[in-house]
Design an enzyme around this catalytic site. Structure first.
Site, PDB file in Angstrom:
ATOM      1  N   TYR A 173       0.826  -1.206   0.000  1.00 32.29           N
ATOM      2  CA  TYR A 173       0.000   0.000   0.000  1.00 32.29           C
ATOM      3  C   TYR A 173       0.863   1.260   0.000  1.00 32.29           C
ATOM      4  CZ  TYR A 173      -3.845  -3.146   1.319  1.00 32.29           C
ATOM      5  OH  TYR A 173      -4.774  -4.154   1.366  1.00 32.29           O
TER       6      TYR A 173
ATOM      7  N   PRO B 109     -16.114  -4.320   1.423  1.00 33.88           N
ATOM      8  CA  PRO B 109     -17.497  -4.697   1.743  1.00 33.88           C
ATOM      9  C   PRO B 109     -18.536  -3.836   1.031  1.00 33.88           C
ATOM     10  CG  PRO B 109     -16.553  -3.419   3.522  1.00 33.88           C
ATOM     11  CD  PRO B 109     -15.428  -3.722   2.589  1.00 33.88           C
ATOM     12  N   LEU B 110     -18.138  -2.662   0.551  1.00 33.95           N
ATOM     13  CA  LEU B 110     -19.056  -1.780  -0.187  1.00 33.95           C
ATOM     14  C   LEU B 110     -18.736  -1.765  -1.674  1.00 33.95           C
ATOM     15  CD1 LEU B 110     -19.260   1.217   2.316  1.00 33.95           C
ATOM     16  CD2 LEU B 110     -20.857  -0.701   2.057  1.00 33.95           C
ATOM     17  N   ALA B 111     -17.891  -2.725  -2.113  1.00 35.85           N
ATOM     18  CA  ALA B 111     -17.518  -2.828  -3.529  1.00 35.85           C
ATOM     19  C   ALA B 111     -16.999  -1.494  -4.059  1.00 35.85           C
ATOM     20  CB  ALA B 111     -18.688  -3.325  -4.369  1.00 35.85           C
TER      21      ALA B 111
ATOM     22  N   GLY C 270     -17.325   1.429  -2.929  1.00 34.44           N
ATOM     23  CA  GLY C 270     -18.307   2.508  -2.864  1.00 34.44           C
ATOM     24  C   GLY C 270     -19.570   2.283  -3.652  1.00 34.44           C
TER      25      GLY C 270
ATOM     26  N   LYS D 116     -23.894   5.785  -4.794  1.00 30.04           N
ATOM     27  CA  LYS D 116     -23.440   6.976  -5.518  1.00 30.04           C
ATOM     28  C   LYS D 116     -22.940   6.673  -6.923  1.00 30.04           C
ATOM     29  CE  LYS D 116     -18.825   6.917  -3.364  1.00 30.04           C
ATOM     30  NZ  LYS D 116     -17.912   7.667  -2.466  1.00 30.04           N
TER      31      LYS D 116
END
Length: 343
Positions: free
Chosen positions: A61, A213-215, A217, A222
């Site tokens: 990262y 977990p939210l792919a 975003g 949105k």
């Protein structure tokens, strides 16, 4: 905040884990995060405030900058924190800088320890399966790290079910320390691990950490409709999504969110927190308001009807070998077997 033991250990971690892929500036990672020291400290301080004790990073990262910023932000609270990092990906063009050979393991753990400014790593994870190195060599090297005290536990990331089982079998036969956790992609628009990975880790009593977990975003809502081509996913559309089904999932998320006075993101995270075998969800944010929204998911209790709605709309196409024609809509095979045994 709630806490669970990570796999079959006495190590307790928060149900939400702060991911650090957004920490640090690097050309490749700028669309993802590029947070600087002041912003990182604000997020880490707030994480401790709300009871998060689990932090996930990787040598890759921001080319090591993420580990440096995390170590600095944690500072004197080191014993309060459970730090997870990873190795596999290279920094240089050196052919031995890639993978999980003994040479790579020994070099990368020392580099991560230095960047994190610590003398031990709580959870050292193999970032990916290495097809070029014998698994016995990898496991032997990791076992030596645990025995030396530089690493407390070892985990894996992005393995398939058979790879997880093979690693466990070798460790069992050789007397090596075993992988205690699996870090995998899982979300309402990415449920593939339900076929092999989740059954494997449940059987082996391993913990599960969920990434994206939210792919990226998408499940915030949105990126649907007229905003589909805007924002982060327009630059870095990963993980891949079946958009037609994804839009239907977001529609249901918005409906359920309205009844809870919540956001779609909170409902998507709450769904994961209700799934059997999920230990901790890695949340990666760029702003403090996103973080505040995400931590609200811990308090949301979804009804059985709401869970059924979400299961049904997000159900992936089942490969033939996993089909069970006695399943009710939205059920997994594991859920059906559990239901049958309870009668």
């Amino acid at each position: 905040m709630e806490y669970l033991a990570l796999g079959n250990t006495g190590l307790y971690v928060s149900r939400l884990c702060l991911g650090t892929m957004t920490f640090g500036k690097n050309t490749l990672y700028n669309p993802i995060g590029s947070l600087e020291e002041k912003e990182v400290k604000q997020l880490v301080d707030r994480a401790f405030d709300v009871g998060i004790n689990f932090f996930d990073t990787a040598n890759l990262y921001a080319m090591g900058e993420s580990e440096k910023l995390l170590g600095k932000a944690i500072g004197k609270r080191r014993e309060e924190a459970v730090i997870a990092t990873k190795l596999y990906n290279p920094f240089t063009n050196d052919m031995n800088s890639l993978g999980t050979s003994r040479k790579a393991i020994m070099r990368e753990v020392e580099a991560s320890l230095k960047r994190l400014n610590t003398d031990y790593i709580d959870l050292y994870q193999v970032h990916s399966w290495d097809p070029t190195t014998p698994l016995e060599e990898t496991l032997s090297g990791l076992d030596d790290l645990v025995r030396s005290g530089k690493v407390r536990y070892i985990g894996l990331s992005n393995f398939t079910g058979w790879q997880i089982a093979k690693a466990h079998g070798i460790s069992e036969a050789k007397g090596f320390h075993k992988f205690i956790s699996a870090q995998s992609h899982y979300s309402l628009v990415g449920r593939e691990l339900e076929y092999e990975v989740l059954p494997a880790v449940r059987d082996l009593k391993m913990g599960v950490m969920v990434w994206s977990p939210l792919a990226s975003g998408f499940l915030t809502g949105k990126y649907t409709g007229e905003n589909a081509e805007k924002g982060r996913r327009s630059h870095f559309s990963f993980p891949p999504i079946e958009l037609e089904q994804g839009d239907k999932v977001v529609e249901i998320l918005k409906e359920i969110a309205s009844t809870h006075q919540a956001t779609p993101a909170q409902i998507a995270l709450a769904w994961l927190l209700h799934r059997k075998g999920i230990t901790s969800i890695i949340i990666g944010v760029r702003r403090i308001d996103q973080f505040e929204d995400n931590i609200g998911s811990v308090k949301i209790k979804l009804s059985s009807e709401e869970l059924e709605q979400l299961n049904a709309v997000s159900q992936p196409k089942t490969p033939f070998m996993y089909m069970d024609f006695s399943l009710q809509r939205g059920q997994t095979l594991h859920e059906r077997i559990t239901q049958m045994k309870s009668h």
